[in-house]
Design a protein around this motif. Structure first.
Motif, PDB file in Angstrom:
ATOM      1  N   LYS A   8       0.808  -1.215   0.000  1.00 53.72           N
ATOM      2  CA  LYS A   8       0.000   0.000   0.000  1.00 53.72           C
ATOM      3  C   LYS A   8       0.848   1.275   0.000  1.00 53.72           C
ATOM      4  O   LYS A   8       0.359   2.340  -0.376  1.00 53.72           O
ATOM      5  CB  LYS A   8      -0.935   0.003   1.209  1.00 53.72           C
ATOM      6  CG  LYS A   8      -2.130  -0.931   1.076  1.00 53.72           C
ATOM      7  CD  LYS A   8      -3.087  -0.393   0.034  1.00 53.72           C
ATOM      8  CE  LYS A   8      -4.376  -1.183  -0.024  1.00 53.72           C
ATOM      9  NZ  LYS A   8      -5.352  -0.580  -0.958  1.00 53.72           N
ATOM     10  N   GLU A   9       2.101   1.174   0.428  1.00 49.20           N
ATOM     11  CA  GLU A   9       2.968   2.351   0.424  1.00 49.20           C
ATOM     12  C   GLU A   9       3.162   2.890  -0.988  1.00 49.20           C
ATOM     13  O   GLU A   9       3.198   4.110  -1.202  1.00 49.20           O
ATOM     14  CB  GLU A   9       4.317   2.009   1.047  1.00 49.20           C
ATOM     15  CG  GLU A   9       4.257   1.729   2.543  1.00 49.20           C
ATOM     16  CD  GLU A   9       5.604   1.311   3.097  1.00 49.20           C
ATOM     17  OE1 GLU A   9       6.581   1.268   2.307  1.00 49.20           O
ATOM     18  OE2 GLU A   9       5.701   1.005   4.301  1.00 49.20           O
ATOM     19  N   ASP A  10       3.297   1.999  -1.963  1.00 51.19           N
ATOM     20  CA  ASP A  10       3.535   2.416  -3.348  1.00 51.19           C
ATOM     21  C   ASP A  10       2.313   2.261  -4.238  1.00 51.19           C
ATOM     22  O   ASP A  10       2.261   2.847  -5.323  1.00 51.19           O
ATOM     23  CB  ASP A  10       4.693   1.606  -3.949  1.00 51.19           C
ATOM     24  CG  ASP A  10       6.013   1.875  -3.242  1.00 51.19           C
ATOM     25  OD1 ASP A  10       6.246   3.038  -2.863  1.00 51.19           O
ATOM     26  OD2 ASP A  10       6.790   0.918  -3.069  1.00 51.19           O
ATOM     27  N   HIS A  11       1.338   1.452  -3.805  1.00 54.74           N
ATOM     28  CA  HIS A  11       0.139   1.200  -4.625  1.00 54.74           C
ATOM     29  C   HIS A  11      -1.111   1.389  -3.773  1.00 54.74           C
ATOM     30  O   HIS A  11      -1.830   0.425  -3.482  1.00 54.74           O
ATOM     31  CB  HIS A  11       0.179  -0.220  -5.205  1.00 54.74           C
ATOM     32  CG  HIS A  11       1.403  -0.527  -6.011  1.00 54.74           C
ATOM     33  ND1 HIS A  11       2.585  -0.925  -5.437  1.00 54.74           N
ATOM     34  CD2 HIS A  11       1.630  -0.490  -7.349  1.00 54.74           C
ATOM     35  CE1 HIS A  11       3.490  -1.124  -6.383  1.00 54.74           C
ATOM     36  NE2 HIS A  11       2.935  -0.859  -7.562  1.00 54.74           N
ATOM     37  N   PRO A  12      -1.400   2.605  -3.360  1.00 49.67           N
ATOM     38  CA  PRO A  12      -2.517   2.830  -2.426  1.00 49.67           C
ATOM     39  C   PRO A  12      -3.884   2.491  -2.989  1.00 49.67           C
ATOM     40  O   PRO A  12      -4.818   2.239  -2.227  1.00 49.67           O
ATOM     41  CB  PRO A  12      -2.405   4.329  -2.106  1.00 49.67           C
ATOM     42  CG  PRO A  12      -1.664   4.917  -3.267  1.00 49.67           C
ATOM     43  CD  PRO A  12      -0.701   3.862  -3.701  1.00 49.67           C
ATOM     44  N   LEU A  13      -4.032   2.488  -4.312  1.00 52.26           N
ATOM     45  CA  LEU A  13      -5.347   2.238  -4.901  1.00 52.26           C
ATOM     46  C   LEU A  13      -5.564   0.780  -5.294  1.00 52.26           C
ATOM     47  O   LEU A  13      -6.613   0.432  -5.828  1.00 52.26           O
ATOM     48  CB  LEU A  13      -5.554   3.135  -6.133  1.00 52.26           C
ATOM     49  CG  LEU A  13      -5.523   4.642  -5.843  1.00 52.26           C
ATOM     50  CD1 LEU A  13      -5.797   5.437  -7.115  1.00 52.26           C
ATOM     51  CD2 LEU A  13      -6.535   5.004  -4.760  1.00 52.26           C
ATOM     52  N   VAL A  14      -4.569  -0.071  -5.038  1.00 56.68           N
ATOM     53  CA  VAL A  14      -4.750  -1.503  -5.285  1.00 56.68           C
ATOM     54  C   VAL A  14      -5.611  -2.089  -4.170  1.00 56.68           C
ATOM     55  O   VAL A  14      -5.357  -1.858  -2.983  1.00 56.68           O
ATOM     56  CB  VAL A  14      -3.397  -2.237  -5.347  1.00 56.68           C
ATOM     57  CG1 VAL A  14      -3.599  -3.750  -5.319  1.00 56.68           C
ATOM     58  CG2 VAL A  14      -2.635  -1.842  -6.602  1.00 56.68           C
ATOM     59  N   THR A  15      -6.632  -2.821  -4.550  1.00 57.37           N
ATOM     60  CA  THR A  15      -7.517  -3.471  -3.577  1.00 57.37           C
ATOM     61  C   THR A  15      -7.013  -4.880  -3.309  1.00 57.37           C
ATOM     62  O   THR A  15      -6.820  -5.663  -4.240  1.00 57.37           O
ATOM     63  CB  THR A  15      -8.962  -3.543  -4.098  1.00 57.37           C
ATOM     64  OG1 THR A  15      -9.453  -2.222  -4.308  1.00 57.37           O
ATOM     65  CG2 THR A  15      -9.870  -4.261  -3.094  1.00 57.37           C
ATOM     66  N   VAL A  16      -6.796  -5.191  -2.037  1.00 59.23           N
ATOM     67  CA  VAL A  16      -6.369  -6.529  -1.629  1.00 59.23           C
ATOM     68  C   VAL A  16      -7.540  -7.203  -0.919  1.00 59.23           C
ATOM     69  O   VAL A  16      -8.045  -6.678   0.074  1.00 59.23           O
ATOM     70  CB  VAL A  16      -5.144  -6.490  -0.706  1.00 59.23           C
ATOM     71  CG1 VAL A  16      -4.718  -7.911  -0.335  1.00 59.23           C
ATOM     72  CG2 VAL A  16      -4.001  -5.736  -1.367  1.00 59.23           C
ATOM     73  N   VAL A  17      -7.963  -8.334  -1.423  1.00 58.77           N
ATOM     74  CA  VAL A  17      -9.030  -9.125  -0.816  1.00 58.77           C
ATOM     75  C   VAL A  17      -8.396 -10.347  -0.165  1.00 58.77           C
ATOM     76  O   VAL A  17      -7.678 -11.105  -0.831  1.00 58.77           O
ATOM     77  CB  VAL A  17     -10.075  -9.571  -1.853  1.00 58.77           C
ATOM     78  CG1 VAL A  17     -11.179 -10.396  -1.189  1.00 58.77           C
ATOM     79  CG2 VAL A  17     -10.673  -8.365  -2.566  1.00 58.77           C
ATOM     80  N   VAL A  18      -8.621 -10.539   1.128  1.00 51.21           N
ATOM     81  CA  VAL A  18      -8.044 -11.669   1.867  1.00 51.21           C
ATOM     82  C   VAL A  18      -9.144 -12.682   2.135  1.00 51.21           C
ATOM     83  O   VAL A  18     -10.176 -12.341   2.711  1.00 51.21           O
ATOM     84  CB  VAL A  18      -7.413 -11.209   3.193  1.00 51.21           C
ATOM     85  CG1 VAL A  18      -6.832 -12.401   3.948  1.00 51.21           C
ATOM     86  CG2 VAL A  18      -6.336 -10.163   2.929  1.00 51.21           C
ATOM     87  N   ARG A  19      -8.912 -13.907   1.725  1.00 51.61           N
ATOM     88  CA  ARG A  19      -9.869 -14.993   1.953  1.00 51.61           C
ATOM     89  C   ARG A  19      -9.199 -16.074   2.794  1.00 51.61           C
ATOM     90  O   ARG A  19      -8.187 -16.637   2.395  1.00 51.61           O
ATOM     91  CB  ARG A  19     -10.364 -15.584   0.631  1.00 51.61           C
ATOM     92  CG  ARG A  19     -11.240 -14.626  -0.156  1.00 51.61           C
ATOM     93  CD  ARG A  19     -11.857 -15.281  -1.351  1.00 51.61           C
ATOM     94  NE  ARG A  19     -12.669 -14.336  -2.109  1.00 51.61           N
ATOM     95  CZ  ARG A  19     -13.153 -14.562  -3.313  1.00 51.61           C
ATOM     96  NH1 ARG A  19     -12.909 -15.724  -3.918  1.00 51.61           N
ATOM     97  NH2 ARG A  19     -13.887 -13.653  -3.935  1.00 51.61           N
ATOM     98  N   GLU A  20      -9.787 -16.351   3.936  1.00 54.20           N
ATOM     99  CA  GLU A  20      -9.253 -17.370   4.832  1.00 54.20           C
ATOM    100  C   GLU A  20      -9.963 -18.691   4.590  1.00 54.20           C
ATOM    101  O   GLU A  20     -11.174 -18.714   4.329  1.00 54.20           O
ATOM    102  CB  GLU A  20      -9.454 -16.931   6.286  1.00 54.20           C
ATOM    103  CG  GLU A  20      -8.807 -17.849   7.308  1.00 54.20           C
ATOM    104  CD  GLU A  20      -8.927 -17.296   8.715  1.00 54.20           C
ATOM    105  OE1 GLU A  20      -8.760 -18.082   9.662  1.00 54.20           O
ATOM    106  OE2 GLU A  20      -9.188 -16.090   8.860  1.00 54.20           O
TER     107      GLU A  20
END
Length: 308
Positions: free
Chosen positions: A124-136
């Motif tokens: 997120k430091e370099d790509h703040p607009l990338v959405t990360v979806v975490v699935r457990e």
């Protein structure tokens, strides 16, 4: 047997979605609920698909349906096609706006409290607009999601050389430790044997996991059965809460209990139990820019953990 003509217009995208869902759910009822349609619609769609292919895809039983050899093979191809379509759509979006993207990361116990969160923060430091979806989920359920293209990368324990259609890469080695709440009756002891721990309730992973098999083998080597008083759980939030509020113990990746004052590592040797933490990807699948960026962050953070 004549080769089915799958490009003559009869095979629809909905048929691929249907077979993916039927195999995952194991019943017509479950598939209908997951797809938000009625059971007759699912049954009719399955009959149409079996007529197109000319083979039975499932065996019907009193408890649901089981894929035949044909059903298992066709499900793999259906999921591969669906995965490619999903990535094609995302590729178009990423080309249209190179500053944005989306990556879906599957996670199980190893790496869940330290590696992935730190990697996301680094990303997120370099790509703040990338959405990360975490699935457990369990390793098995996440592999299904990976194959179907609903997960881009799995972060967690690497057990064995991998399965067909996947590629794995190790990030660092992690040991397994016996963890309990700081209030546990054995917390102050300088030595705690497995026999001592057999008297307490345990939190263990599911029967399908490698760690569960290793624990059962370890107890057997000491002439013990896995404690009958146990809970099966893979969610670290659940495990941590149980450890802090009860006298339960659990065998966990060493980093999970690190820096948590509510937990202690018990001085119990767990012979030959350890593992590699790493990444599992779909073999041959093009990685979108967001996934590539997350993987780069995972490698960076893993290097910091390994050097610590």
């Amino acid at each position: 047997m004549d080769l089915p003509r799958l490009l003559d217009g009869r095979l629809k995208l909905r048929h691929l979605v249907l077979v993916d869902t039927l195999t995952e759910q194991g019943s017509v009822v479950g598939a209908a609920a997951a797809l938000h349609v009625t059971q007759p619609v699912v049954t009719r769609g399955l009959h149409d698909l079996e007529a197109i292919l000319g083979v039975p895809l499932y065996e019907r039983g009193p408890r649901g349906i089981t894929p035949t050899e044909f059903g298992t093979a066709f499900t793999e191809h259906a999921r591969a096609v669906l995965a490619q379509l999903t990535h094609a759509a995302r590729h178009v979006v990423e080309i249209a706006d190179a500053t944005r993207g989306r990556v879906v990361a599957g996670i199980h116990l190893a790496g869940s409290n330290l590696l992935l969160p730190r990697a996301i923060a680094h990303l997120k430091e370099d790509h703040p607009l990338v959405t990360v979806v975490v699935r457990e989920g369990t390793p098995e359920s996440l592999l299904v999601e990976l194959t179907a293209g609903r997960v881009d990368v799995i972060v967690g324990r690497l057990s064995g050389p991998g399965t067909e259609g996947t590629q794995r890469s190790a990030l660092y080695q992690e040991s397994i430790r016996v963890v309990a709440g700081a209030h546990h009756p054995l917390a102050a002891r300088e030595a705690v044997s497995l026999e001592d721990l057999a008297e307490f309730p345990w939190i263990v992973p599911g029967t399908e996991t490698m760690l569960r098999q290793e624990l059962e083998s370890l107890f057997a080597q000491h002439g013990l059965d896995l404690p009958a008083n146990r809970v099966e759980a893979t969610s670290f939030l659940t495990v941590r809460q149980l450890l802090t509020e009860t006298a339960m113990v659990a065998a966990l990746p060493g980093l999970l209990g690190m820096d948590d004052p509510r937990l202690v590592t018990l001085p119990t040797p767990l012979e030959n139990i350890g593992h590699s933490v790493g990444l599992t990807l779909a073999a041959g699948r093009r990685l979108n820019p967001a996934t590539q960026a997350l993987i780069a962050s995972l490698h960076t953070v893993a290097g910091q953990i390994d050097d610590a």
